[in-house]
Scaffold this active site. Sequence first.
Site, mmCIF file in Angstrom:
data_model
loop_
_atom_site.group_PDB
_atom_site.id
_atom_site.type_symbol
_atom_site.label_atom_id
_atom_site.label_comp_id
_atom_site.label_asym_id
_atom_site.label_seq_id
_atom_site.Cartn_x
_atom_site.Cartn_y
_atom_site.Cartn_z
ATOM 1 N N TYR A 201 -80.213 22.323 -55.169
ATOM 2 C CA TYR A 201 -79.146 22.660 -53.885
ATOM 3 C C TYR A 201 -78.220 23.228 -54.508
ATOM 4 O O TYR A 201 -77.654 22.952 -55.881
ATOM 5 C CB TYR A 201 -78.672 21.251 -53.385
ATOM 6 C CG TYR A 201 -79.510 20.922 -52.174
ATOM 7 C CD1 TYR A 201 -80.316 21.998 -51.121
ATOM 8 C CD2 TYR A 201 -79.843 19.482 -51.991
ATOM 9 C CE1 TYR A 201 -80.902 21.530 -49.963
ATOM 10 C CE2 TYR A 201 -80.686 19.413 -50.694
ATOM 11 C CZ TYR A 201 -81.178 20.106 -49.717
ATOM 12 O OH TYR A 201 -81.894 19.812 -48.844
ATOM 13 N N PRO B 156 -89.827 19.068 -51.882
ATOM 14 C CA PRO B 156 -88.715 18.234 -52.606
ATOM 15 C C PRO B 156 -88.078 17.377 -51.100
ATOM 16 O O PRO B 156 -87.960 17.977 -50.210
ATOM 17 C CB PRO B 156 -87.607 19.339 -52.772
ATOM 18 C CG PRO B 156 -88.076 20.468 -52.104
ATOM 19 C CD PRO B 156 -89.777 20.411 -51.929
ATOM 20 N N ASP C 162 -81.908 27.378 -47.314
ATOM 21 C CA ASP C 162 -81.738 27.182 -46.001
ATOM 22 C C ASP C 162 -80.751 25.986 -45.488
ATOM 23 O O ASP C 162 -80.531 25.568 -44.222
ATOM 24 C CB ASP C 162 -83.089 27.126 -44.811
ATOM 25 C CG ASP C 162 -83.811 25.783 -45.552
ATOM 26 O OD1 ASP C 162 -83.492 24.986 -46.289
ATOM 27 O OD2 ASP C 162 -84.846 25.734 -44.986
ATOM 28 N N ARG D 67 -79.043 16.486 -37.190
ATOM 29 C CA ARG D 67 -79.934 15.567 -37.017
ATOM 30 C C ARG D 67 -79.463 14.473 -36.018
ATOM 31 O O ARG D 67 -78.865 13.620 -36.446
ATOM 32 C CB ARG D 67 -80.480 15.051 -38.419
ATOM 33 C CG ARG D 67 -80.387 15.997 -39.587
ATOM 34 C CD ARG D 67 -81.792 16.510 -39.732
ATOM 35 N NE ARG D 67 -81.607 17.759 -40.719
ATOM 36 C CZ ARG D 67 -81.531 17.775 -41.943
ATOM 37 N NH1 ARG D 67 -81.679 16.439 -42.580
ATOM 38 N NH2 ARG D 67 -81.491 18.822 -42.412
ATOM 39 N N HIS E 97 -87.678 23.877 -43.156
ATOM 40 C CA HIS E 97 -87.109 22.597 -43.849
ATOM 41 C C HIS E 97 -87.710 21.487 -42.781
ATOM 42 O O HIS E 97 -86.982 20.747 -42.558
ATOM 43 C CB HIS E 97 -85.699 22.711 -43.550
ATOM 44 C CG HIS E 97 -84.842 21.910 -44.777
ATOM 45 N ND1 HIS E 97 -84.102 22.488 -45.748
ATOM 46 C CD2 HIS E 97 -84.893 20.816 -44.891
ATOM 47 C CE1 HIS E 97 -83.773 21.710 -46.553
ATOM 48 N NE2 HIS E 97 -83.958 20.482 -46.086
HETATM 49 C C1 LIG Z 1 -86.605 12.992 -45.081
HETATM 50 C C2 LIG Z 1 -86.426 14.462 -45.632
HETATM 51 C C3 LIG Z 1 -85.920 14.775 -46.649
HETATM 52 C C4 LIG Z 1 -86.018 16.193 -47.194
HETATM 53 N N1 LIG Z 1 -85.092 16.390 -48.286
HETATM 54 C C5 LIG Z 1 -85.000 17.932 -48.770
HETATM 55 C C6 LIG Z 1 -84.375 18.149 -50.025
HETATM 56 O O1 LIG Z 1 -83.613 17.227 -50.582
HETATM 57 N N2 LIG Z 1 -84.355 19.462 -50.152
HETATM 58 C C7 LIG Z 1 -85.150 20.465 -49.786
HETATM 59 O O2 LIG Z 1 -85.180 21.406 -50.125
HETATM 60 N N3 LIG Z 1 -85.998 19.963 -48.592
HETATM 61 C C8 LIG Z 1 -85.935 18.897 -48.225
HETATM 62 N N4 LIG Z 1 -86.739 18.618 -47.006
HETATM 63 C C9 LIG Z 1 -87.456 19.432 -46.563
HETATM 64 C C10 LIG Z 1 -89.089 19.368 -47.054
HETATM 65 O O3 LIG Z 1 -88.953 19.849 -48.617
HETATM 66 C C11 LIG Z 1 -90.106 20.130 -46.512
HETATM 67 O O4 LIG Z 1 -89.598 21.711 -46.239
HETATM 68 C C12 LIG Z 1 -90.520 19.598 -45.152
HETATM 69 O O5 LIG Z 1 -90.545 18.247 -45.068
HETATM 70 C C13 LIG Z 1 -91.962 20.096 -44.778
HETATM 71 O O6 LIG Z 1 -92.521 19.765 -43.669
HETATM 72 P P1 LIG Z 1 -93.471 18.352 -43.215
HETATM 73 O O7 LIG Z 1 -92.290 17.091 -43.564
HETATM 74 O O8 LIG Z 1 -93.681 18.588 -41.989
HETATM 75 O O9 LIG Z 1 -94.620 18.631 -44.288
HETATM 76 C C14 LIG Z 1 -86.717 17.226 -46.718
HETATM 77 C C15 LIG Z 1 -87.584 16.805 -45.823
HETATM 78 C C16 LIG Z 1 -87.655 15.373 -45.263
HETATM 79 C C17 LIG Z 1 -88.260 15.117 -44.113
#
Ligand SMILES: Cc1cc2nc3c(=O)[nH]c(=O)nc-3n(C[C@H](O)[C@H](O)[C@H](O)COP(=O)(O)O)c2cc1C
Length: 367
Positions: free
Chosen positions: A130, A79, A158, A165, A258
């Site tokens: 969420y 996501p 989490d 950030r 995350h």
């Molecule tokens: C720009 C961005 C937005 C994200 N938005 C969400 C989100 O809305 N909900 C969520 O559960 N995780 C979110 N995540 C975390 C991702 O689901 C995931 O855990 C993470 O990107 C995995 O690591 P990777 O980018 O190194 O593959 C987000 C990550 C990024 C980079």
Amino acid sequence: MPVRPLTIGEVEQAAEAALPPETWDFVSGGSDAEVTLRANRAAFDRIALTPRVLTGVTAPDTSARLAGTDSTLPMAVAPIAYHRLYHPDGELAVARAAKTLGVPLTVATLSSHRLEDIAAVGGPLWFQLYWLRDRGQIVDLLRRAEALDFRCVMLTVDCPPYGRRLRDVRNGFRLPHDVVAANLADPHRHVARAGEPGAASAIASHTDAIMHPALSWRDVAWVRENTRLPLVLKGVLDPRDAVLAVEHGADAVVVSNHGGRQFDGAPAGVAALPAVAEAVAGRCELLVDGGVRHGTDVLKALALGADGVLLGRPVMWGLATDGERGVETVLTILREEFTHALALTGCAGPAAARDLRVTHVREDRPC
Ligand SMILES: Cc1cc2nc3c(=O)[nH]c(=O)nc-3n(C[C@H](O)[C@H](O)[C@H](O)COP(=O)(O)O)c2cc1C
């Protein structure tokens, strides 16, 4: 992307060149000193797998079943909020590419297209929840996801509070006017927009404003009682929490920090995975994410006890470079690399990866 990239690293470079610097920082950055962000990659690089030989495997079967969904690969798209930050077609482009490749897409609560429009694409979808302040909106989202044939609910545990950030704070990051949380009843509420004053990250204040600050196991039990879909908890790292997840009826857990965007100092997902796998002992499925950039990373995750991985930033990099085709390129690279990795280690399929010998290479060991 004029020439088809051969690696995710090449897609990453092309995305950095294509995106405005503050959007690049938003997608690529982590929290605080970004120690955990770096740990996610370093952890994969420290793992070695010992190939088996003479197994006669020529064409491995890569298919998997994740959270009750058939997938052509042990991979799903993680996501990610606001895909329209990277391409006007946003989640629709990602959904089309994921459908073409036959992998599930997890649609975020903060997606920038409506669930109904994404579902109309017709590929397998998961819904990420969420914990919003407004319980009525949670119920509305769950009912819509069920009616639209989403295959599971992935509750992110989490966040909040939202990680610091620092890149976004320094950039005073703001969403452009045409990017909204399309599934919320009042998508513009609390969002500072491009051109509006204010020092901090607008996404941070927006997220803290709409999300409930106190999510607990009682709420997990409430979600379990209020949906018939399989329940996945995302953002678990401690084996004790994984056991509690099983006891609260979770069908799967995503071992995740995350993407290094929440607690800076948390272990890499893949580093936390073996203890979680030992604790749950097969009582629920395990997914892992953070830093997956190669087919060999997927194999390493499986060897350490995962059933599959989630792909985060690489998918957004592909989207930023070439929309639907860019995402297809990313998924195709990972499919080819993973298939090759299975063949090179003598594995007939994902399940065989569990039997590979895993060695942890310490790069800092004196010679
Ligand atoms: C720009 C961005 C937005 C994200 N938005 C969400 C989100 O809305 N909900 C969520 O559960 N995780 C979110 N995540 C975390 C991702 O689901 C995931 O855990 C993470 O990107 C995995 O690591 P990777 O980018 O190194 O593959 C987000 C990550 C990024 C980079």
